[in-house]
Motif scaffolding. Structure first.
Motif, PDB file in Angstrom:
ATOM      1  N   ARG A 124       0.852  -1.191   0.000  1.00 13.92           N
ATOM      2  CA  ARG A 124       0.000   0.000   0.000  1.00 13.92           C
ATOM      3  C   ARG A 124       0.890   1.244   0.000  1.00 13.92           C
ATOM      4  O   ARG A 124       2.081   1.178   0.354  1.00 13.92           O
ATOM      5  CB  ARG A 124      -0.910   0.035   1.222  1.00 13.92           C
ATOM      6  CG  ARG A 124      -0.165   0.257   2.544  1.00 13.92           C
ATOM      7  CD  ARG A 124      -1.103   0.277   3.726  1.00 13.92           C
ATOM      8  NE  ARG A 124      -0.391   0.495   4.983  1.00 13.92           N
ATOM      9  CZ  ARG A 124      -0.182   1.690   5.534  1.00 13.92           C
ATOM     10  NH1 ARG A 124      -0.637   2.775   4.922  1.00 13.92           N
ATOM     11  NH2 ARG A 124       0.474   1.797   6.674  1.00 13.92           N
ATOM     12  N   ASP A 125       0.305   2.367  -0.380  1.00 11.07           N
ATOM     13  CA  ASP A 125       1.028   3.641  -0.303  1.00 11.07           C
ATOM     14  C   ASP A 125       0.951   4.114   1.144  1.00 11.07           C
ATOM     15  O   ASP A 125      -0.114   4.493   1.632  1.00 11.07           O
ATOM     16  CB  ASP A 125       0.384   4.676  -1.246  1.00 11.07           C
ATOM     17  CG  ASP A 125       1.290   5.890  -1.455  1.00 11.07           C
ATOM     18  OD1 ASP A 125       2.099   6.178  -0.561  1.00 11.07           O
ATOM     19  OD2 ASP A 125       1.156   6.549  -2.507  1.00 11.07           O
ATOM     20  N   HIS A 126       2.090   4.103   1.841  1.00  9.84           N
ATOM     21  CA  HIS A 126       2.088   4.410   3.271  1.00  9.84           C
ATOM     22  C   HIS A 126       2.201   5.913   3.549  1.00  9.84           C
ATOM     23  O   HIS A 126       2.159   6.322   4.715  1.00  9.84           O
ATOM     24  CB  HIS A 126       3.238   3.671   3.972  1.00  9.84           C
ATOM     25  CG  HIS A 126       4.600   4.178   3.599  1.00  9.84           C
ATOM     26  ND1 HIS A 126       5.188   3.886   2.388  1.00  9.84           N
ATOM     27  CD2 HIS A 126       5.480   4.958   4.276  1.00  9.84           C
ATOM     28  CE1 HIS A 126       6.384   4.450   2.348  1.00  9.84           C
ATOM     29  NE2 HIS A 126       6.584   5.111   3.481  1.00  9.84           N
ATOM     30  N   GLU A 127       2.342   6.733   2.484  1.00 10.47           N
ATOM     31  CA  GLU A 127       2.422   8.173   2.681  1.00 10.47           C
ATOM     32  C   GLU A 127       1.252   8.831   1.960  1.00 10.47           C
ATOM     33  O   GLU A 127       0.117   8.381   2.088  1.00 10.47           O
ATOM     34  CB  GLU A 127       3.780   8.686   2.195  1.00 10.47           C
ATOM     35  CG  GLU A 127       4.940   8.174   3.047  1.00 10.47           C
ATOM     36  CD  GLU A 127       6.255   8.836   2.713  1.00 10.47           C
ATOM     37  OE1 GLU A 127       6.319   9.602   1.731  1.00 10.47           O
ATOM     38  OE2 GLU A 127       7.231   8.589   3.440  1.00 10.47           O
ATOM     39  N   TYR A 128       1.514   9.898   1.221  1.00  9.42           N
ATOM     40  CA  TYR A 128       0.435  10.594   0.523  1.00  9.42           C
ATOM     41  C   TYR A 128      -0.029   9.760  -0.664  1.00  9.42           C
ATOM     42  O   TYR A 128       0.771   9.397  -1.525  1.00  9.42           O
ATOM     43  CB  TYR A 128       0.926  11.971   0.063  1.00  9.42           C
ATOM     44  CG  TYR A 128      -0.118  12.776  -0.650  1.00  9.42           C
ATOM     45  CD1 TYR A 128      -1.141  13.396   0.045  1.00  9.42           C
ATOM     46  CD2 TYR A 128      -0.084  12.899  -2.041  1.00  9.42           C
ATOM     47  CE1 TYR A 128      -2.106  14.136  -0.616  1.00  9.42           C
ATOM     48  CE2 TYR A 128      -1.043  13.644  -2.711  1.00  9.42           C
ATOM     49  CZ  TYR A 128      -2.045  14.251  -1.989  1.00  9.42           C
ATOM     50  OH  TYR A 128      -2.997  14.982  -2.646  1.00  9.42           O
ATOM     51  N   VAL A 129      -1.324   9.434  -0.694  1.00  6.33           N
ATOM     52  CA  VAL A 129      -1.871   8.628  -1.796  1.00  6.33           C
ATOM     53  C   VAL A 129      -1.986   9.528  -3.026  1.00  6.33           C
ATOM     54  O   VAL A 129      -2.849  10.404  -3.101  1.00  6.33           O
ATOM     55  CB  VAL A 129      -3.242   8.038  -1.415  1.00  6.33           C
ATOM     56  CG1 VAL A 129      -3.811   7.246  -2.584  1.00  6.33           C
ATOM     57  CG2 VAL A 129      -3.117   7.165  -0.169  1.00  6.33           C
ATOM     58  N   ASP A 130      -1.086   9.307  -3.991  1.00  2.94           N
ATOM     59  CA  ASP A 130      -0.992  10.223  -5.133  1.00  2.94           C
ATOM     60  C   ASP A 130      -0.965   9.493  -6.468  1.00  2.94           C
ATOM     61  O   ASP A 130      -0.549  10.054  -7.476  1.00  2.94           O
ATOM     62  CB  ASP A 130       0.249  11.105  -5.000  1.00  2.94           C
ATOM     63  CG  ASP A 130       1.531  10.293  -4.907  1.00  2.94           C
ATOM     64  OD1 ASP A 130       1.441   9.078  -4.620  1.00  2.94           O
ATOM     65  OD2 ASP A 130       2.620  10.854  -5.120  1.00  2.94           O
ATOM     66  N   GLY A 131      -1.384   8.228  -6.487  1.00  6.91           N
ATOM     67  CA  GLY A 131      -1.465   7.516  -7.762  1.00  6.91           C
ATOM     68  C   GLY A 131      -0.256   6.683  -8.118  1.00  6.91           C
ATOM     69  O   GLY A 131      -0.046   6.370  -9.308  1.00  6.91           O
ATOM     70  N   ASP A 132       0.547   6.280  -7.133  1.00  6.26           N
ATOM     71  CA  ASP A 132       1.711   5.422  -7.423  1.00  6.26           C
ATOM     72  C   ASP A 132       1.251   4.059  -7.961  1.00  6.26           C
ATOM     73  O   ASP A 132       0.252   3.494  -7.507  1.00  6.26           O
ATOM     74  CB  ASP A 132       2.541   5.211  -6.151  1.00  6.26           C
ATOM     75  CG  ASP A 132       3.248   6.484  -5.701  1.00  6.26           C
ATOM     76  OD1 ASP A 132       3.380   7.398  -6.536  1.00  6.26           O
ATOM     77  OD2 ASP A 132       3.646   6.563  -4.530  1.00  6.26           O
ATOM     78  N   ARG A 133       2.016   3.529  -8.924  1.00  3.28           N
ATOM     79  CA  ARG A 133       1.738   2.220  -9.518  1.00  3.28           C
ATOM     80  C   ARG A 133       3.022   1.392  -9.556  1.00  3.28           C
ATOM     81  O   ARG A 133       4.117   1.938  -9.748  1.00  3.28           O
ATOM     82  CB  ARG A 133       1.173   2.362 -10.935  1.00  3.28           C
ATOM     83  CG  ARG A 133      -0.191   3.037 -10.984  1.00  3.28           C
ATOM     84  CD  ARG A 133      -0.683   3.202 -12.425  1.00  3.28           C
ATOM     85  NE  ARG A 133      -2.001   3.805 -12.468  1.00  3.28           N
ATOM     86  CZ  ARG A 133      -3.137   3.131 -12.408  1.00  3.28           C
ATOM     87  NH1 ARG A 133      -3.110   1.795 -12.326  1.00  3.28           N
ATOM     88  NH2 ARG A 133      -4.292   3.741 -12.442  1.00  3.28           N
TER      89      ARG A 133
END
Length: 216
Positions: A124-133
């Motif tokens: 999961r994105d453990h910081e700012y959810v910004d669209g990482d893939r």
């Protein structure tokens, strides 16, 4: 005797005549208004005072006058500015944000041993959810081509070969506030957490993990 009666009658008549002269003659007085005084009697029957009319003619106003062009200010005019008036906040800023010009290369996350025939991998994105893939590899083979990292864990199950198994997580982008950030957890077939770590990757970089399957 006759003479005495005559005298008595005469005395009574004299007293009556004297009593009548004591009553003064009375006359009624009549007082009339003197029209020469210059006072004209009012014909109004109202007892109230007269008031000026409020529906009279509206005064003419010159709206082109500079006085009417001035805006009404409820606060005193000042040249001072509030602290932080030109501060612009960027909601994309987060603890893990770095400059996109900074490069984050490949990372080695570590290794773990297990006797399980398969493992569960979640990230999961453990910081700012910004669209990482990311793209996930197992022993060089793509097992998940495109995973969108959100605030919740997503993952897959991976069958293990005997011995060393190399897992890789390739950053497909850096989202809107790079770099690509994620937390990865690994569970055995019984659902027990065996491993947990985090990565920071630039686009194209990989984070790798070695899972060693031991003999049962």
């Amino acid at each position: 005797m006759r003479v005495f009666g005559t005298i008595l009658i005469f005395c009574c008549l004299s007293g009556s005549l004297w009593a009548q002269t004591d009553i003064p003659n009375s006359r009624k007085l009549r007082i009339e208004a003197n029209p020469d005084k210059g006072v004209t009697p009012s014909t109004s029957t109202s007892l109230g005072l007269s008031s000026p009319s409020i529906l009279g003619k509206t005064p003419d106003l010159n709206l082109s006058d500079d006085l009417y062009k001035r805006p009404v200010q409820m606060q005193p005019e000042t040249e001072l500015k509030q602290a932080g008036h030109n501060l612009v906040l960027k909601p994309n800023l987060s603890e893990g944000q770095r400059g996109k010009s900074e490069h984050f290369g490949d990372m080695y996350l570590g290794d773990v041993k297990t006797a399980s025939s398969f493992i569960g991998i979640v990230c999961r994105d453990h910081e700012y959810v910004d669209g990482d893939r990311v793209r996930i590899y197992a022993n060089g083979i793509v097992v998940e081509p495109n995973v969108l990292l959100t605030g919740a864990f997503k993952g897959i199950n991976v069958e293990l070969d005997q011995g060393f198994n190399r897992l890789e997580f390739e950053a497909l982008n850096q989202g809107s506030s790079g770099p690509n950030t994620a937390q990865v957890d690994v569970y055995n077939e019984n659902g027990k957490l065996m491993f947990s770590n985090k990565w920071l990757l630039s686009t194209g970089s990989k984070a790798s993990l070695i899972v060693v399957k031991e003999a049962e």
